[in-house]
Design an enzyme around this catalytic site. Structure first.
Site: not given
Length: 453
Positions: A76, A120, A165, A291, A293, A349
């Site tokens: 990606r 991005h 995002e 994504n 985290y 991600e």
């Protein structure tokens, strides 16, 4: 690892253009908001910029070999809008498109499927000078850019991600001033977020018309919001944070409406005609990129009357202070499946920053291995619960320019010496290679028209 993954599960890595490409002033590339922002004193740790970054622009063949040796089935990456349209619209820079032609061909020649992200965060600076994402004209420019890239790469690229995002691009860039372009206006952030979503809808329409067999989605960064305590005020604070942080972007895409819980505060900042855009924003997608985290612990601050977030301390935090909480990934995937009937999901991600040190025996990043192993186990649990997860992309292939934190945070499974630009695979690279080898069935990658094979 004891988890099983279905045949055809995609094992990949991820990067973004400004973080790794460098060559900021070469071959006709225009200025982006991140070029301007990082050149502004005090904005980025260590006064770092992405002018050179990992020099992927010149070293992409070496980086593709690293992916091939890893056994990755997919990569990606993002296209740099100012490399393709230096003014944001109008004049096309053929040399910029040529680079992505070469990259896509190199990936396919090495059996690696390209997943292309169109945006991005590197908005061309001329568009920002004319108002940026808070103005509707930027959506028109993005639509033009989408058509240009699709026309050049669509015969070989089968998977497209329109936006990465949008919350970060809108709120960190326009609402809080932490990221480029550095504005601090809640009204600008809400307008920018809406136009980012509308740009997704417009791009989806353009890609569908040009590439009917392509698979198209959007990537959202979603953070489970948990109350700091069981107190009613903290439970309410977590629900409010969830509505404004997650549902504000998720529900327009999947349900065609902004969440009622957040409309009272954010709705007045929506641009005129926003209701009429929701049909375009909610066009059906083929997949949703996730994504993940960390989670947030929310509480009601009596001093301000607003939601606040607790800082997590202790041994189970990453190098940049984020709590390691793999259960949040399982919770998030299950919620998207059960509450939203989300389409195919990709974890686009997931990764961790640690202060990796290069030693004589290489880079032993045992904490990153533990992080990745625990999060992959969470994906396995979601699969066992019936969630349709199609793949997992480690963030990131390379240590890189980590936005406002410059080069102070290392997320890569490959160490980059930023003085010499030498690449050194870390222990996590070899661990991930072994995981991929053990779980991934060989899949044919075609270089023909989108959808062939």
């Amino acid at each position: 690892m004891t988890q099983s993954f279905p045949s055809g599960f995609v094992w990949g890595t991820a990067t973004s253009a400004y973080q790794i490409e460098g060559a900021a002033g070469e071959d006709g590339r225009g200025e982006s908001i991140w070029d301007r922002f990082s050149a502004t004193p005090g904005r980025v740790t260590g006064s770092a910029t992405g002018a050179v970054a990992c020099d992927h622009y010149h070293r992409y063949r070496e980086d593709v070999r690293l992916m091939r040796d890893l056994g990755a089935g997919a990569y990606r990456f993002s296209v740099a809008w100012p490399r393709v349209l230096p003014e944001g619209c109008g004049r096309v820079n053929t040399a910029g498109l040529d680079f992505y032609d070469r990259l896509v061909d190199e990936l396919l020649a090495n059996g690696i499927e390209p997943f292309v992200t169109l945006y991005h965060w590197d908005l061309p600076q001329p568009l920002e000078d004319r108002g940026g994402w808070p103005v509707r004209e930027t959506v028109d420019a993005f639509a033009e850019y989408t058509g240009v890239v699709a026309a050049r790469l669509g015969d070989r690229v089968r998977h497209w991600i329109t936006q990465n995002e949008p919350w970060v691009a809108a709120w960190l860039g326009y609402g809080l001033g932490h990221d480029a372009p550095g504005r601090a206006s809640e009204a600008d952030a809400v307008a920018a977020g809406h136009h980012l979503l509308l740009a997704h809808g417009r791009a989806l329409e353009i890609l569908r018309a040009a590439l009917p067999a392509a698979r198209i989605g959007i990537t959202l960064d979603l953070i489970p919001m948990h109350p700091l305590t069981p107190a009613d005020r903290d439970v309410a604070a977590a629900a409010e944070a969830d509505a404004e942080r997650n549902l504000w972007f998720l529900e327009p895409v999947l349900r065609g409406a902004y969440p009622r819980k957040a409309l009272g505060r954010l709705g007045p900042h929506l641009p005129p005609g926003a209701d009429g855009d929701l049909e375009a924003i909610s066009r059906p997608i083929d997949f949703l990129g996730v994504n993940y985290y960390r989670r947030n612990l929310a509480w009601a601050d009596p001093a301000t009357g607003r939601v606040a977030f607790a800082e997590v301390e202790g041994p189970d935090v990453t190098g940049n202070g984020w709590e390691v909480y793999p259960d949040g990934l399982y919770e998030l995937l299950l919620r998207l499946h059960e509450d939203y009937g989300a389409p195919l999901l990709y974890v686009t991600e997931n990764g961790a920053a640690y202060p990796d040190v290069r030693g004589a025996a290489g880079i032993d990043d045992a904490r990153r291995i533990a992080y990745l192993e625990r999060h992959l186990a969470a994906v396995g649990r979601a699969l066992d619960a019936g969630v349709d997860v199609g793949g997992y992309f480690v963030w990131s292939l390379l240590d890189n320019f980590e936005w406002a934190q410059g080069y102070s945070q290392r997320f890569g499974i490959v160490y980059v010496d930023f003085g010499t630009l030498e690449r050194i695979p870390k222990a996590s690279y070899f661990w991930y290679r072994d995981v991929v080898t053990a779980h991934r069935a060989p899949a044919a990658v075609t270089g023909g028209p989108a959808g062939s094979g």
